[in-house]
Design an enzyme around this catalytic site. Structure first.
Site, short mmCIF file in Angstrom:
data_model
loop_
_atom_site.label_atom_id
_atom_site.label_comp_id
_atom_site.label_asym_id
_atom_site.label_seq_id
_atom_site.Cartn_x
_atom_site.Cartn_y
_atom_site.Cartn_z
N LYS A 141 0.84 -1.22 0.00
CA LYS A 141 0.00 0.00 0.00
C LYS A 141 0.87 1.26 0.00
O LYS A 141 0.68 2.15 -0.82
CB LYS A 141 -0.91 0.04 1.25
CG LYS A 141 -1.83 -1.15 1.38
CD LYS A 141 -2.74 -1.01 2.60
CE LYS A 141 -2.03 -1.09 3.94
NZ LYS A 141 -1.41 -2.38 4.23
N ARG B 208 -9.77 1.44 8.69
CA ARG B 208 -9.21 0.12 8.96
C ARG B 208 -10.15 -0.75 9.77
O ARG B 208 -9.82 -1.87 10.12
CB ARG B 208 -7.94 0.34 9.76
CG ARG B 208 -6.82 -0.58 9.40
CD ARG B 208 -5.70 -0.22 10.34
NE ARG B 208 -4.57 -1.04 10.10
CZ ARG B 208 -3.56 -0.70 9.31
NH1 ARG B 208 -3.57 0.43 8.65
NH2 ARG B 208 -2.54 -1.50 9.20
N ARG C 289 11.39 -6.00 4.94
CA ARG C 289 11.25 -4.54 4.77
C ARG C 289 12.27 -3.79 5.63
O ARG C 289 12.53 -4.13 6.77
CB ARG C 289 9.85 -4.09 5.17
CG ARG C 289 9.75 -2.57 5.25
CD ARG C 289 8.36 -2.05 5.41
NE ARG C 289 7.53 -2.83 6.28
CZ ARG C 289 6.21 -2.81 6.25
NH1 ARG C 289 5.59 -2.06 5.37
NH2 ARG C 289 5.51 -3.54 7.09
N ARG D 15 11.31 -2.11 11.10
CA ARG D 15 10.20 -1.69 11.96
C ARG D 15 10.01 -2.70 13.08
O ARG D 15 10.09 -3.90 12.83
CB ARG D 15 8.92 -1.61 11.12
CG ARG D 15 8.55 -0.22 10.72
CD ARG D 15 7.47 -0.15 9.70
NE ARG D 15 6.23 -0.82 10.07
CZ ARG D 15 5.11 -0.77 9.36
NH1 ARG D 15 5.10 -0.09 8.22
NH2 ARG D 15 4.04 -1.41 9.74
N ARG E 143 -0.84 -9.16 13.08
CA ARG E 143 -1.42 -8.08 12.26
C ARG E 143 -2.29 -8.66 11.15
O ARG E 143 -3.33 -8.08 10.81
CB ARG E 143 -0.30 -7.22 11.66
CG ARG E 143 0.31 -6.28 12.69
CD ARG E 143 1.67 -5.76 12.27
NE ARG E 143 1.67 -5.06 11.01
CZ ARG E 143 2.75 -4.89 10.25
NH1 ARG E 143 3.92 -5.38 10.64
NH2 ARG E 143 2.68 -4.26 9.12
P1 AP5 Z 1 4.79 -1.60 1.88
O1 AP5 Z 1 4.50 -0.76 0.68
O2 AP5 Z 1 5.52 -0.98 3.02
O3 AP5 Z 1 3.46 -2.34 2.37
P2 AP5 Z 1 2.19 -1.80 3.18
O4 AP5 Z 1 1.00 -2.45 2.61
O5 AP5 Z 1 2.22 -0.30 3.23
O6 AP5 Z 1 2.53 -2.47 4.57
P3 AP5 Z 1 2.40 -2.00 6.07
O7 AP5 Z 1 3.02 -3.09 6.87
O8 AP5 Z 1 2.93 -0.60 6.28
O9 AP5 Z 1 0.88 -2.03 6.27
P4 AP5 Z 1 0.15 -2.14 7.58
O10 AP5 Z 1 -1.21 -1.82 7.12
O11 AP5 Z 1 0.30 -3.38 8.34
O12 AP5 Z 1 0.92 -1.07 8.52
P5 AP5 Z 1 0.60 0.45 8.91
O13 AP5 Z 1 1.88 1.16 8.95
O14 AP5 Z 1 -0.51 0.99 8.08
O15 AP5 Z 1 5.59 -2.90 1.35
C1 AP5 Z 1 6.07 -3.87 2.26
C2 AP5 Z 1 7.46 -4.38 1.79
O16 AP5 Z 1 7.31 -5.07 0.56
C3 AP5 Z 1 8.48 -3.25 1.53
O17 AP5 Z 1 9.75 -3.69 1.92
C4 AP5 Z 1 8.41 -3.03 0.00
O18 AP5 Z 1 9.65 -2.57 -0.51
C5 AP5 Z 1 8.07 -4.44 -0.48
N1 AP5 Z 1 7.22 -4.46 -1.68
C6 AP5 Z 1 6.12 -3.70 -1.93
N2 AP5 Z 1 5.56 -4.03 -3.10
C7 AP5 Z 1 6.29 -5.07 -3.59
C8 AP5 Z 1 6.21 -5.88 -4.78
N3 AP5 Z 1 5.25 -5.68 -5.71
N4 AP5 Z 1 7.14 -6.85 -4.94
C9 AP5 Z 1 8.13 -7.06 -4.03
N5 AP5 Z 1 8.26 -6.31 -2.91
C10 AP5 Z 1 7.36 -5.34 -2.68
O19 AP5 Z 1 0.02 0.26 10.38
C11 AP5 Z 1 0.83 -0.16 11.45
C12 AP5 Z 1 0.01 -0.19 12.73
O20 AP5 Z 1 -0.54 1.12 13.01
C13 AP5 Z 1 -1.21 -1.12 12.73
O21 AP5 Z 1 -0.85 -2.45 13.05
C14 AP5 Z 1 -2.07 -0.45 13.82
O22 AP5 Z 1 -1.62 -0.77 15.11
C15 AP5 Z 1 -1.83 1.02 13.61
N6 AP5 Z 1 -2.82 1.66 12.68
C16 AP5 Z 1 -2.55 2.13 11.43
N7 AP5 Z 1 -3.67 2.65 10.89
C17 AP5 Z 1 -4.66 2.50 11.82
C18 AP5 Z 1 -6.03 2.83 11.85
N8 AP5 Z 1 -6.63 3.41 10.80
N9 AP5 Z 1 -6.73 2.51 12.95
C19 AP5 Z 1 -6.18 1.93 14.00
N10 AP5 Z 1 -4.86 1.58 14.06
C20 AP5 Z 1 -4.12 1.87 12.97
#
Ligand code: AP5
Length: 208
Positions: A9, A84, A123, A149, A160
């Site tokens: 994402k 979310r 990552r 991270r 997660r």
């Molecule tokens: P990346 O692009 O970083 O993936 P992502 O989908 O953004 O992954 P996240 O882990 O950041 O999502 P998440 O939803 O769990 O975490 P968030 O920070 O939102 O890609 C991942 C890796 O793969 C990278 O190394 C990249 O280079 C690689 N990659 C990407 N595309 C690729 C491809 N096509 N091929 C190969 N490699 C590839 O949330 C974290 C925490 O915050 C949550 O657990 C929660 O506690 C809290 N939180 C966040 N939002 C909310 C909310 N709205 N409400 C409540 N709690 C929340």
């Protein structure tokens, strides 16, 4: 930009934002910034995020609302990680109505669990710029210092993923009923996934 942890994402939102000249608003990044700045809220957040649980709606909403007021978001924004859970749909609806904005499309990236694990555990993030890399698929340039991270250990990622299927995926059903969802295969090289997203958005001119 919607999808399970590690679906890509953030990576894809960043690319799309550069093309459309609009920022990505990632609730995960906003929350991590609070932790880095060691604010009162930030100290409580770290423990919860490191257990793979979701943060209270009120905290996320206030960060989102403030960020939407920033000048760079005046032409639009890409949301990454919000809403979310189903309760956050109403919150976003009210926020957008209040600011006279509209949700145009939901891109749902589909990626199976084994790929999620490979992506998240590999990552690495540049703590200065926030740019994301991957040890195998997108390694950082020489000399760039990166960190892992704290919620990217296999144990936390599995939690997660469970949270995603229990609490986040139902959001997609609501947006599907509103006719807003485009499902996109998120497996494949980053450029290939990007082209699929551009096509799903009707931006073929950039998808060549
Ligand atoms: P990346 O692009 O970083 O993936 P992502 O989908 O953004 O992954 P996240 O882990 O950041 O999502 P998440 O939803 O769990 O975490 P968030 O920070 O939102 O890609 C991942 C890796 O793969 C990278 O190394 C990249 O280079 C690689 N990659 C990407 N595309 C690729 C491809 N096509 N091929 C190969 N490699 C590839 O949330 C974290 C925490 O915050 C949550 O657990 C929660 O506690 C809290 N939180 C966040 N939002 C909310 C909310 N709205 N409400 C409540 N709690 C929340």
């Amino acid at each position: 930009m919607f999808g399970p942890p590690g679906a890509g994402k953030g990576t894809q939102a960043e690319r799309l934002g550069r093309r459309l000249l609009i920022p990505t608003i990632s609730t995960g990044d906003l929350l991590r910034k609070e932790i880095r700045n060691q604010t009162e809220v930030g100290l409580l957040l770290k423990k919860l995020m490191d257990s793979g649980k979701l943060i209270k709606d009120s905290v996320v909403t206030s960060l989102m609302s403030d960020r939407l007021e920033d000048r760079d978001a005046s032409r639009g924004a890409i949301f990454d990680g919000f809403p979310r859970k189903v309760s956050q749909i109403d919150i976003l609806d009210s926020l957008l109505e209040e600011k006279n904005r509209k949700l145009l499309r939901v891109i749902a990236l589909e990626v199976p669990t084994e790929v999620i694990l490979q992506r998240t555990t590999g990552r690495r993030v540049d703590p200065t710029t926030g740019k994301t890399y991957h040890t195998d698929d997108d390694p950082p340039p020489e000399g760039v210092k990166v960190v892992q991270r704290s919620d990217d250990t296999e144990e936390v990622v599995l939690d997660r993923i469970e949270t995603y299927y229990n609490e986040t995926e139902p959001v997609l059903e609501v947006y599907s009923e509103r006719g807003l969802v485009s499902k996109v295969d998120g497996v494949g090289p980053i450029d290939v996934v990007e082209r699929r997203i551009l096509r799903a958005l009707g931006l073929e001119k950039w998808a060549k």
